[in-house]
Design an enzyme around this catalytic site. Structure first.
Site, PDB file in Angstrom:
ATOM      1  N   LYS A 363       0.833  -1.209   0.000  1.00 25.38           N
ATOM      2  CA  LYS A 363       0.000   0.000   0.000  1.00 25.38           C
ATOM      3  C   LYS A 363       0.865   1.255   0.000  1.00 25.38           C
ATOM      4  O   LYS A 363       0.447   2.311  -0.482  1.00 25.38           O
ATOM      5  CB  LYS A 363      -0.923   0.006   1.218  1.00 25.38           C
ATOM      6  CG  LYS A 363      -2.045  -1.015   1.143  1.00 25.38           C
ATOM      7  CD  LYS A 363      -3.202  -0.522   0.293  1.00 25.38           C
ATOM      8  CE  LYS A 363      -4.247  -1.616   0.109  1.00 25.38           C
ATOM      9  NZ  LYS A 363      -5.174  -1.307  -0.995  1.00 25.38           N
ATOM     10  N   GLU A 371       0.119   7.987 -10.876  1.00 27.42           N
ATOM     11  CA  GLU A 371      -1.235   8.266 -11.394  1.00 27.42           C
ATOM     12  C   GLU A 371      -2.267   8.427 -10.279  1.00 27.42           C
ATOM     13  O   GLU A 371      -3.409   8.799 -10.539  1.00 27.42           O
ATOM     14  CB  GLU A 371      -1.671   7.152 -12.361  1.00 27.42           C
ATOM     15  CG  GLU A 371      -1.930   5.783 -11.750  1.00 27.42           C
ATOM     16  CD  GLU A 371      -0.679   4.905 -11.667  1.00 27.42           C
ATOM     17  OE1 GLU A 371       0.441   5.466 -11.672  1.00 27.42           O
ATOM     18  OE2 GLU A 371      -0.823   3.686 -11.571  1.00 27.42           O
TER      19      GLU A 371
END
Lengths: 591, 182
Positions: A363, A371
């Site tokens: 994560k 992006e």
């Protein structure tokens, strides 16, 4: 069924059982280091030495099969001295300062030294070569601390099918790492952190971002909010000596509030949102395929697990179209927090800091993907693992066990039981089925008792189920009588098996859930150590308990999610959803 | 197959990058899916290139569906494999137990000073590379060394210049033959 004697205790074991397992069955404790139950028994470290009657030398019990009539002694002077020598030699190579090592509290090597009564080190000499690799956003490697137990190598290669790590070189010069001392960022690594989860020492850990969070909390110009993943509440207690499977949701919220977060929110909120988007996406794909006759990628693969996304991009780039375009709940949260919520409270996105607490190291990598900035700035700023949050609570001087239970803040802290079960293998699928069924049948009773899809629960590597649609209504009438086939895999090696089945035409599914780590997020690379299958089961039980204790257990019932659509997003998979909640993937090399 | 490869490594004409890769691909195809394929394929690859460049190792990893880290691990484990270009003639001095006690170390030192290179290095004219070996099963002939496929027995340091220069001459002769034939 051989019967053997271990320390005068007779024990009968199944054929093929090792002496170590037999001893455990007999209640005799043999210390281990490189051994990993169900994963690795290679006799590399020699810590599990025992005396076997008739054998000339001490024997590593993890690789020695138990045989009929065998007489084993685990507590003789020879055994104690042998084990001690082995650990002393490991310590003599081990580079690092135990006083300030992040693993000093749970280092298996240090614990062994203590258990074996090693007082002074009699061997001094050359240390293992130290290369510190800080090249990735998720993981830090320190080869000086590595004791070459190979747990990480086995997990990376055999459980995860990734193979970023291997033994390089030979003899004393052996270093565990990517090819030719490459940095991890140059190797094909999915950042899942299962290596860090099994490392017995401090050789592989998550990148520590605790101070970044303290700095943000002390900055008066910033609004700092936090989201906690569903898997945290079932594991954080272990950092404070609660037994595995203790739910500490309320205390966790109280601790975060005391640490100074401006709002304490829940990734559960965007897990519910994910179900709305991903379920709608799946129904859309099915409609395209079955009604419009369009060519569309099926099965749809879930996309919540960033290690899995990295894996697909590197190892199965030809099937990227099968991945749901939905961002993970963590990233949906960041995008919603810095747009919808920021507007609500009148804060500019650049003045807001979104902190995540995740059971996961990947994560950290996901949040840093370039992006992931649909709010105009980086959507999620800092990601902490469960372990880091535990350490922060301790640093803050908070007496966790004495805290009262508190509630998450509204609106991004409101959620349903369907979101809780995102934490474990089978949970995302179950949550999706609960809502998809309700949409298709206009809320006819769910075809499984207590909303649980039993065939896809549990720790089997690959699980499948099929659901026959009855009572389909309106737009979804075309699904009447259809059999929806689903598969669930956890651990990337198992995921690859499902992909191979699909490729070879051996199986056909409509929806496949994949979680990178064994057991799902509750077994993530950022969870408190040590995660065994027993611990996984207990955490999963806790998560189901959390779900069952809720009034609302289906994502489409979440009032805050409904409000988000009404006030801001419009419809699931609509234009704004597309901009904020969906993403795209990139092809990468496998080598 | 091994003969073919030997020809390749001794081949005087430089093959293009594509030709080398095509040869490697043939080997990979032959071994694909077979157990224990990695080491023989690496041996052939080294035969084709003379050493193991990154491009070849990555090709092997992709072709045999092996992690690059594992391929590198195997290459790094065996001293036979080299990831740097070697000279035309590879000198291997045995420092196994028998050769060591009978003066292998002195032979090695003599070669080092004669050629001005250290272990793992190649002379500037790319004629010789120097490596140490751990026993090539010629203990009765200790100390032993080899140049290419030729093994020299009971080597004394004083013989080193003669052995090396002889190799130079063989080389010159060979080139002469090629010239005549051409």
């Amino acid at each position: 069924m051989p019967t053997l004697t271990i320390d005068d205790i007779k024990v009968e074991v199944p054929e093929g059982t090792s002496v170590l397992q037999a001893a455990r069955q007999a209640g005799v404790k043999i210390p281990t280091l490189c051994y990993l139950e169900d994963v690795q028994a290679i006799g590399a470290c020699r810590v599990c030495l025992v005396e076997v009657e008739g054998a000339k030398t001490l024997i590593a019990s993890c690789t020695q099969p138990a045989t009929e009539g065998m007489v084993v002694k685990t507590n003789t002077g020879k055994v104690r001295s042998g084990r001690r020598t082995v650990v002393e030699l490991l310590l003599s190579e081990h580079e690092g300062d135990c006083k300030v090592c992040s693993r000093s509290a749970d280092c298996e090597l240090r614990t062994l030294a203590e258990d074996l009564g090693i007082g002074e080190l009699q061997y001094t000499g050359e240390k293992t070569k130290r290369l510190v690799d800080q090249s990735t956003p998720a993981l830090v490697r320190d080869t000086g601390k590595c004791i070459s137990c190979r747990r990480c190598v086995t997990v990376c290669n055999e459980v995860q099918n990734v193979g970023a790590l291997f033994a390089q070189g030979r003899g004393f010069a052996t270093l565990i790492g990517p090819a030719f001392a490459q940095d991890l960022s140059d190797a094909v690594c999915v950042q899942c952190g299962q290596c860090a989860a099994v490392c017995p020492v401090g050789a592989i850990t998550e990148r520590n971002q605790i101070d970044e969070v303290w700095d943000a909390l002390e900055d008066p110009t910033k609004t700092v909010i936090v989201q906690t993943a569903p898997a945290i509440r079932a594991a954080l207690g272990e950092c404070f000596q609660y037994p595995p499977g203790t739910l500490v949701t309320g205390k966790m919220v109280a601790a975060l509030r005391r640490m100074g977060f401006d709002a304490v929110f829940d990734t559960d909120f965007t897990a519910d949102l994910t179900i709305m988007e991903e379920g709608t996406e799946l129904l859309g794909r099915l409609k395209k395929a079955l009604v419009d006759g369009e060519s569309v990628a099926l099965p749809q693969f879930s996309s919540c697990s960033p290690g899995w996304i990295n894996y697909m991009e590197h190892f199965n780039p030809d099937m990227l179209a099968n991945l749901s375009t939905c961002k993970s709940p963590q990233q949906m949260f960041g995008a919603v927090a810095k747009t919808y919520y920021a507007k609500k409270i009148g804060v500019e996105p650049e003045d807001m800091v979104v902190v995540s607490v995740m059971p996961c190291t990947a994560k950290k990598f996901e949040a840093a993907r370039p992006e992931m900035n649909d709010s105009g700035v980086q959507d999620v700023d800092i990601v902490l693992t469960t372990r880091e949050l535990g350490a922060m609570i301790t640093q803050a001087g908070i007496d966790f066990r004495a805290l009262p239970d508190e509630e998450m803040d509204a609106p991004l802290g409101i959620s349903t039981g369907a979101a809780d079960i995102f934490a474990n293998t089978g949970g995302v699928m179950e949550a999706a089925l609960r809502t998809a069924w309700a949409i298709v049948t206009d809320s006819a009773p769910f075809p499984f008792p207590n909303l649980h899809v039993e065939p896809i629960a549990g720790l089997e590597g690959v699980k499948t189920a099929s659901v026959k649609v009855t009572g389909a209504k309106g737009d979804w009438a075309f699904l009447e009588g259809a059999e929806l086939k689903v598969a669930v895999a956890h651990g990337l090696g198992n995921a690859q098996k499902v992909i191979d089945q699909i490729r070879n035409g051996e199986a056909e599914y409509h929806f496949v859930e994949v979680m990178t780590c064994p057991g799902g997020c509750i077994g993530g690379g950022g969870q408190p150590r040590f995660t065994t299958n027993e611990v996984r089961r207990k955490r999963i039980e806790a998560i189901y308990k959390e779900d069952e204790g809720r009034e609302l257990r289906q994502s489409h019932e979440n009032p805050a999610v409904c409000a988000l659509y009404e006030e801001y997003l419009g419809a699931p998979c609509g234009e704004l959803s597309h901009d904020l909640l969906h993403t795209h993937y990139y092809e990468h090399e496998r080598v | 197959m091994s003969e073919e490869v030997k020809q390749c490594s001794c081949c005087e004409e430089e093959a293009s990058e594509e030709e080398l890769l095509a040869r490697l691909d043939e080997v990979i195809e032959e071994y694909q899916g077979k157990p224990g394929a990695l080491i023989p394929v690496l041996q052939y690859a080294q035969g084709i290139y003379g050493y193991l460049p990154e491009v070849a190792l990555k090709r092997v990893a992709l072709g045999l569906h092996k992690p690059y880290s594992e391929v590198a691990g195997v290459v790094g484990f065996y001293s036979y494999f080299s990831t740097v270009p070697r000279g035309k003639n590879l000198i291997r001095v045995c420092l196994g137990t028998a050769c060591y006690v009978r003066g292998g170390k002195q032979v090695l030192d003599a070669i080092k000073s004669r050629l001005g290179i250290d272990v793992g290095e190649t002379t500037e004219d790319r004629l010789f590379s120097l490596e140490i070996a751990r026993c090539f099963g010629a203990c009765g002939l200790a100390p032993a060394m080899s140049i290419g496929d030729e093994v020299f027995k009971r080597v004394r340091p004083a013989r080193v210049p003669e052995i090396l220069s002889r190799y130079n001459e063989v080389d010159a002769e060979k080139e002469g033959v090629v010239n005549v034939a051409g």
